[in-house]
Enzyme design. Structure first.
Site, short mmCIF file in Angstrom:
data_model
loop_
_atom_site.label_atom_id
_atom_site.label_comp_id
_atom_site.label_asym_id
_atom_site.label_seq_id
_atom_site.Cartn_x
_atom_site.Cartn_y
_atom_site.Cartn_z
CG ASP A 1 -2.11 0.96 1.06
OD1 ASP A 1 -2.27 1.52 -0.04
OD2 ASP A 1 -2.87 1.14 2.04
CD GLU B 1 -1.18 3.99 -5.26
OE1 GLU B 1 -1.01 2.90 -4.66
OE2 GLU B 1 -1.41 5.06 -4.66
CG ASP C 1 -5.76 -1.19 0.08
OD1 ASP C 1 -6.60 -0.85 -0.79
OD2 ASP C 1 -5.96 -1.06 1.30
CG HIS D 1 -3.15 1.76 5.71
ND1 HIS D 1 -3.40 2.78 4.82
CD2 HIS D 1 -3.62 2.19 6.92
CE1 HIS D 1 -4.00 3.79 5.46
NE2 HIS D 1 -4.14 3.44 6.73
#
Length: 406
Positions: free
Chosen positions: A181, A219, A251, A381
């Site tokens: 993530d 990203e 994710d 995350h």
């Protein structure tokens, strides 16, 4: 619409099993009253506090002495140091008292001021790497909730030192699970951080955590090969052989970026795994969706029970995708999570992938309950957010084999 249920699973602690049926919200009490799966001793640890909150620090120590024996943790007396509320005072004291043999640092903070917390964590994660726990003094007021709070603190400390709380049987042999993530600082436009967290034993009780610094807003992740290689090396140290397969949960990407993942991220993993004859399954995880599901009973609508799967009618024919309602909620509408398998050489059948995914939602050690996404995904995350928001530099490599960011 086709719906099926995956509950329930039995979680294992060191001495017993406790089940997690569709109505079980958490297992904090069960985990507090049984020995942890892998308990780490507090043999050499330090406790810092300000003079104003010495009573709170002592209340924490009393509670620790009450909860640690039943959890199987051996705790010796802490070396206690009084500091003032200036971050420099904490850091100067830590520089003097922390040694290579220190197991854990606990800092009782006068408030939640972000600058002080960041400075302490930056020092203990980069310059003087040692697992640490920061606690706001107000949460340590003696009362009916203090034992519950202390239990959660002890569990976090145990994980940060490399211990394990519980496990769930996945049914797969020699399989590594990875979560990826990204964190983007949209306010200050600092570098984006990609979190990469991989299980490094078959029981999913040991984890290797890596992070990659990227350009602001980027990203798609570069450097996955080096992260994977470090994770495979850690796996080999623990298991003495390489895994047969790797399952990745990715994710933070939308449907419009699926081809970019196939073109950019997956080849980085495949090129390394192919040399070692390791198979790969790559699953995209989506939490930000508008889809909701309900169960109709006697002309009333209810949230589906935890473990509900929808893999027909509302899924897309050209995708290998499904929804899982993993959390239990009596209030409001529960949000499902959407999963899309975009690359697969492991060739697991849909039922196996769905059951595996749901089981992994039980393995997040920072919450004694079921979360929305598989544990490696949420660890990634947490890692990316912690590094990007709090320390903003690469953590010391010696911490990579423990969950220091919980």
């Amino acid at each position: 619409m086709y719906r099926k249920s995956l509950f329930c699973w039995f979680l294992s602690s060191a001495t017993q099993q406790f089940d997690t049926g569709p109505q079980i919200r958490d297992w904090l009490r069960e985990s507090r009253n049984t020995p942890l799966l892998s308990a780490k001793s507090l043999s050499n640890w330090v406790l810092l506090y300000t003079g104003e909150y010495v009573i709170n620090a002592r209340a924490l120590l009393r509670s620790l002495h009450r909860v640690t024996p039943t959890m199987g943790i051996t705790m010796r007396s802490a070396r206690m140091y009084e500091v003032n509320d200036d971050p420099r005072s904490y850091i100067d004291t830590l520089r003097d008292c922390v040694t290579p043999h220190t197991d854990m640092v606990v800092c009782v903070l006068p408030d939640g001021e972000k600058y002080r917390y960041n400075e302490i964590k930056r020092f203990l994660c980069i310059h003087c790497p040692v697992p640490s726990q920061c606690v706001i003094a107000e949460t340590l007021i003696p009362g009916s909730t203090l034992l519950t709070i202390t239990t959660k603190i002890v569990q976090q400390m145990n994980c940060k030192m490399g211990g394990a709380l519980w496990k769930v049987e996945t049914g797969l042999q020699k399989t590594m699970f990875i979560g990826i993530d990204c964190f983007h600082d949209i306010i200050n436009r600092q570098k984006s951080i990609a979190g990469f967290v991989a299980s490094t034993n078959e029981e999913l009780t040991k984890w290797c955590s890596q992070c990659v610094f990227q350009e602001p807003g980027q990203e798609l992740v570069d450097g996955l090969s080096s992260c994977l290689e470090a994770a495979l090396d850690s796996w080999f140290r623990n298991v003495q052989e390489q895994p047969d397969s790797v399952v990745v949960y990715r994710d933070g990407v939308g449907d419009g970026q699926l081809q970019a993942l196939l073109d950019h991220e997956i080849p980085q993993l495949v090129n390394l795994l192919r040399k070692r004859q390791v198979k790969l399954t790559f699953i995209v995880v989506k939490k930000r969706i508008n889809t909701r599901f309900f169960v109709e009973c006697q002309e009333h609508l209810y949230n589906p029970p935890s473990g509900t799967v929808i893999d027909a009618a509302l899924t897309r024919e050209e995708w290998y995708d499904f929804y899982i309602v993993s959390q239990f909620s009596k209030h409001g509408t529960v949000t499902p999570t959407h999963y899309n398998v975009i690359y697969d050489t492991v060739c697991l059948d849909p039922d196996t992938v769905q059951r595996l995914t749901y089981k992994l939602c039980h393995m997040y050690y920072n919450f004694p309950g079921i979360i929305r996404v598989p544990a490696p995904c949420h660890y990634a995350h947490k890692l990316a957010y912690f590094v990007g928001q709090n320390i903003q530099q690469e953590p010391h490599n010696s911490l990579s084999d423990c969950l220091y960011y919980l």
